[in-house]
Design a protein around this motif. Structure first.
Motif, PDB file in Angstrom:
ATOM      1  N   CYS A  74       7.477  42.569  64.291  1.00 55.82           N
ATOM      2  CA  CYS A  74       6.760  42.435  63.017  1.00 55.82           C
ATOM      3  C   CYS A  74       6.336  41.002  62.710  1.00 55.82           C
ATOM      4  CB  CYS A  74       7.634  42.950  61.879  1.00 55.82           C
ATOM      5  SG  CYS A  74       8.068  44.705  62.008  1.00 55.82           S
ATOM      6  N   ARG A  75       6.669  40.059  63.571  1.00 45.99           N
ATOM      7  CA  ARG A  75       6.378  38.635  63.352  1.00 45.99           C
ATOM      8  C   ARG A  75       6.791  38.213  61.942  1.00 45.99           C
ATOM      9  NH1 ARG A  75       2.085  36.281  67.482  1.00 45.99           N
ATOM     10  NH2 ARG A  75       1.323  38.158  68.498  1.00 45.99           N
ATOM     11  N   VAL A  76       8.037  38.509  61.623  1.00 43.59           N
ATOM     12  CA  VAL A  76       8.557  38.235  60.277  1.00 43.59           C
ATOM     13  C   VAL A  76       8.428  36.759  59.914  1.00 43.59           C
ATOM     14  CG1 VAL A  76      10.681  38.206  58.918  1.00 43.59           C
ATOM     15  CG2 VAL A  76      10.083  40.243  60.240  1.00 43.59           C
ATOM     16  N   SER A  77       8.600  35.871  60.890  1.00 44.42           N
ATOM     17  CA  SER A  77       8.619  34.434  60.591  1.00 44.42           C
ATOM     18  C   SER A  77       7.238  33.784  60.686  1.00 44.42           C
ATOM     19  CB  SER A  77       9.586  33.715  61.535  1.00 44.42           C
ATOM     20  OG  SER A  77       9.186  33.887  62.887  1.00 44.42           O
ATOM     21  N   PHE A  78       6.183  34.556  60.883  1.00 47.19           N
ATOM     22  CA  PHE A  78       4.841  33.981  60.981  1.00 47.19           C
ATOM     23  C   PHE A  78       4.475  33.264  59.678  1.00 47.19           C
ATOM     24  CE2 PHE A  78       0.176  34.616  60.362  1.00 47.19           C
ATOM     25  CZ  PHE A  78      -0.259  33.746  61.359  1.00 47.19           C
ATOM     26  N   PRO A  79       3.967  32.023  59.753  1.00 46.91           N
ATOM     27  CA  PRO A  79       3.618  31.256  58.540  1.00 46.91           C
ATOM     28  C   PRO A  79       2.307  31.742  57.925  1.00 46.91           C
ATOM     29  CG  PRO A  79       3.069  29.984  60.487  1.00 46.91           C
ATOM     30  CD  PRO A  79       3.770  31.235  60.979  1.00 46.91           C
ATOM     31  N   ILE A  80       2.366  32.876  57.285  1.00 47.65           N
ATOM     32  CA  ILE A  80       1.135  33.548  56.864  1.00 47.65           C
ATOM     33  C   ILE A  80       0.394  32.793  55.767  1.00 47.65           C
ATOM     34  CG2 ILE A  80       2.066  35.057  55.039  1.00 47.65           C
ATOM     35  CD1 ILE A  80       0.452  37.358  56.553  1.00 47.65           C
ATOM     36  N   ASP A  81       1.108  32.058  54.922  1.00 43.18           N
ATOM     37  CA  ASP A  81       0.430  31.284  53.878  1.00 43.18           C
ATOM     38  C   ASP A  81      -0.492  30.234  54.485  1.00 43.18           C
ATOM     39  OD1 ASP A  81       1.572  32.682  51.816  1.00 43.18           O
ATOM     40  OD2 ASP A  81       3.271  31.315  51.595  1.00 43.18           O
ATOM     41  N   SER A  82      -0.057  29.625  55.579  1.00 45.11           N
ATOM     42  CA  SER A  82      -0.874  28.622  56.250  1.00 45.11           C
ATOM     43  C   SER A  82      -2.155  29.256  56.805  1.00 45.11           C
ATOM     44  CB  SER A  82      -0.069  27.967  57.379  1.00 45.11           C
ATOM     45  OG  SER A  82      -0.843  27.021  58.077  1.00 45.11           O
ATOM     46  N   TRP A  83      -2.020  30.427  57.395  1.00 42.17           N
ATOM     47  CA  TRP A  83      -3.188  31.145  57.915  1.00 42.17           C
ATOM     48  C   TRP A  83      -4.109  31.575  56.772  1.00 42.17           C
ATOM     49  CZ3 TRP A  83      -7.025  33.003  60.509  1.00 42.17           C
ATOM     50  CH2 TRP A  83      -7.492  34.306  60.326  1.00 42.17           C
ATOM     51  N   TRP A  84      -3.538  32.116  55.728  1.00 37.19           N
ATOM     52  CA  TRP A  84      -4.349  32.595  54.605  1.00 37.19           C
ATOM     53  C   TRP A  84      -5.102  31.462  53.910  1.00 37.19           C
ATOM     54  CZ3 TRP A  84      -0.389  36.526  52.139  1.00 37.19           C
ATOM     55  CH2 TRP A  84      -0.463  37.732  52.852  1.00 37.19           C
ATOM     56  N   SER A  85      -4.572  30.257  53.958  1.00 35.48           N
ATOM     57  CA  SER A  85      -5.283  29.131  53.347  1.00 35.48           C
ATOM     58  C   SER A  85      -6.597  28.832  54.059  1.00 35.48           C
ATOM     59  CB  SER A  85      -4.393  27.883  53.365  1.00 35.48           C
ATOM     60  OG  SER A  85      -4.235  27.382  54.696  1.00 35.48           O
ATOM     61  N   LEU A  86      -6.736  29.345  55.290  1.00 37.44           N
ATOM     62  CA  LEU A  86      -7.953  29.143  56.073  1.00 37.44           C
ATOM     63  C   LEU A  86      -8.892  30.335  56.036  1.00 37.44           C
ATOM     64  CD1 LEU A  86      -6.333  27.579  59.286  1.00 37.44           C
ATOM     65  CD2 LEU A  86      -7.448  26.350  57.419  1.00 37.44           C
ATOM     66  N   HIS A  87      -8.383  31.495  55.590  1.00 33.97           N
ATOM     67  CA  HIS A  87      -9.186  32.718  55.698  1.00 33.97           C
ATOM     68  C   HIS A  87      -8.946  33.592  54.466  1.00 33.97           C
ATOM     69  CE1 HIS A  87     -11.355  35.990  57.528  1.00 33.97           C
ATOM     70  NE2 HIS A  87     -11.418  35.397  58.715  1.00 33.97           N
ATOM     71  N   SER A  88      -9.770  33.442  53.463  1.00 32.68           N
ATOM     72  CA  SER A  88      -9.562  34.149  52.197  1.00 32.68           C
ATOM     73  C   SER A  88      -9.747  35.653  52.338  1.00 32.68           C
ATOM     74  CB  SER A  88     -10.513  33.602  51.129  1.00 32.68           C
ATOM     75  OG  SER A  88     -11.871  33.736  51.540  1.00 32.68           O
ATOM     76  N   GLU A  89     -10.676  36.095  53.195  1.00 25.25           N
ATOM     77  CA  GLU A  89     -10.872  37.534  53.361  1.00 25.25           C
ATOM     78  C   GLU A  89      -9.646  38.185  53.986  1.00 25.25           C
ATOM     79  OE1 GLU A  89     -13.949  40.815  55.353  1.00 25.25           O
ATOM     80  OE2 GLU A  89     -14.155  38.685  55.823  1.00 25.25           O
ATOM     81  N   ALA A  90      -9.072  37.536  54.988  1.00 26.54           N
ATOM     82  CA  ALA A  90      -7.851  38.059  55.600  1.00 26.54           C
ATOM     83  C   ALA A  90      -6.726  38.139  54.572  1.00 26.54           C
ATOM     84  CB  ALA A  90      -7.426  37.198  56.783  1.00 26.54           C
TER      85      ALA A  90
END
Length: 376
Positions: free
Chosen positions: A130-146
């Motif tokens: 499930c990639r529980v530890s993935f830094p999703i906030d960092s990714w989302w800061s680059l991609h608003s649609e995602a």
């Protein structure tokens, strides 16, 4: 974002009985069952359905996503599969995952030995999937649609071994055959029928047998050599997955393996968390032709794609896959977390092939069930 504390488990012990086979694996006794309930704390933004139904491996055996009825939200979806654990994966359990309140709620059922160490291993496999530890906030800061769609944690297998095998089965082949190969590996090769086979399981059979019985073609030799590398120490999983390991080191090690060219190596890298990689292939060419109106060779498209996704560094692969995945869902007309077995298995197929391929997949599934009944 780091993985939160793994909470303690509660268990219901009915009885425990197992038999050891000659190869050291444990043969489960279905008449006795140990059931354990565990929870894994996750971030508030974690969504089990979106984490599972985000990458094609989730529809490959032995994974099974059970979407809820249309009247319920996908929070009520259920994920099931067998997991191998213990030394050399000699034990097996069935896990059922549901979304709790800030937790992944896990039911573990097994007739094999199960202690706290085993439970820790099972939890880590689930966190990896499930990639529980993935830094999703960092990714989302680059991609608003995602971010608006909750997309970012890409599903993967519970082990490096399974990810590498599945990567072999996606190379130079239609998706429907990838589905069939993985189903046959689980039903014909695994010492615990229905679970994903261990490297030792694979080495019990010749490449010729694997090619014939599992529809692997030339991949049979590559699979056999990969299994040998895992058992003889050529592939040291602890070395590969160490936090200090660099992308270049893993690239060099993977590219040196039989059957792992640039595409397969790039795909293994992204599955390990190196998301600046570029596993581009014919799907990339198709995607850029249809969605970006760019026509050219794979080399031309690769150059264009690297430029296109550069602004999303270090998550270029996630950005690429977001576009592909959105396109697959649009073609199917249903979001991935609502996919049933039939449309999920065929999502990457051309529309005109789907009816024929759906029947072929059903035939394989029915034959596997018939064989299983005969062995019980």
């Amino acid at each position: 974002m780091s993985t939160k504390r793994l909470r303690s488990s509660t268990e219901v012990l009915r009885s425990q009985s197992s038999q050891s086979t000659t190869d050291g694996s444990t043969q489960s006794d279905s008449s006795s069952l140990r059931e354990v309930s565990v929870t894994i704390d996750v971030a508030d933004d974690f969504d089990l359905a979106k984490s599972i139904c985000s990458y094609g491996f989730f529809v490959l055996a032995p994974n099974k996503w059970c979407p809820p009825p249309p009247s319920l939200s996908t929070d009520h979806g259920v994920f099931k599969r067998p997991l191998r654990y213990g030394e050399k994966g000699q034990h097996v359990c069935d896990v059922t995952l549901t979304m709790g309140q800030g937790t992944i709620d896990v039911s573990v059922a097994t007739s094999c030995p199960l202690d706290d160490g085993h439970l820790g291993e099972i939890k880590q496999q689930i966190c990896r999937m499930c990639r529980v530890s993935f830094p999703i906030d960092s990714w989302w800061s680059l991609h608003s649609e995602a971010k608006s769609l909750g997309f970012g944690r890409l599903f993967r297998s519970p082990t490096l071994w399974e990810d590498m095998v599945k990567t072999i089965t996606v190379c130079n082949v239609h998706w429907k055959r990838t589905c069939i190969m993985n189903r046959l590996l689980c039903d014909k090769v695994s010492s615990h029928m229905g679970s994903f086979p261990s490297p030792s399981d694979v080495l019990k059979f010749s490449p010729e047998w694997l090619q014939r019985e599992c529809n692997l073609g030339y991949r049979a030799t590559r699979l056999y050599k990969l299994a040998s590398a895992f058992t003889d120490g050529t592939i040291d999983v602890a070395w590969w997955e160490h936090s200090d390991r660099t992308q270049q080191e893993v690239w060099d090690a993977c590219l040196s393996l039989n059957g792992f060219g640039p595409f397969a190596t790039n795909n293994v890298l992204q599955l390990m968390g190196f998301l600046e990689t570029f596993p581009y292939d014919s799907e990339t060419v198709r995607h850029f032709r249809e969605c970006h109106k760019v026509i050219g060779s794979l080399a031309d498209i690769t150059k264009k794609a690297k430029q296109h996704y550069a602004k999303y560094a270090p998550y270029q692969f996630v950005a690429y896959w977001f576009e592909l995945w959105k396109g697959y869902q649009q073609k199917d007309g249903v979001d991935a977390d609502r996919w049933e077995e039939g449309n999920a298995a065929l999502v990457i197929s051309c529309p005109q092939q789907q009816q024929q391929q759906q029947q072929e997949v059903r035939d394989v599934v029915n034959e596997a069930k018939r064989v299983k009944r005969g062995r019980q």
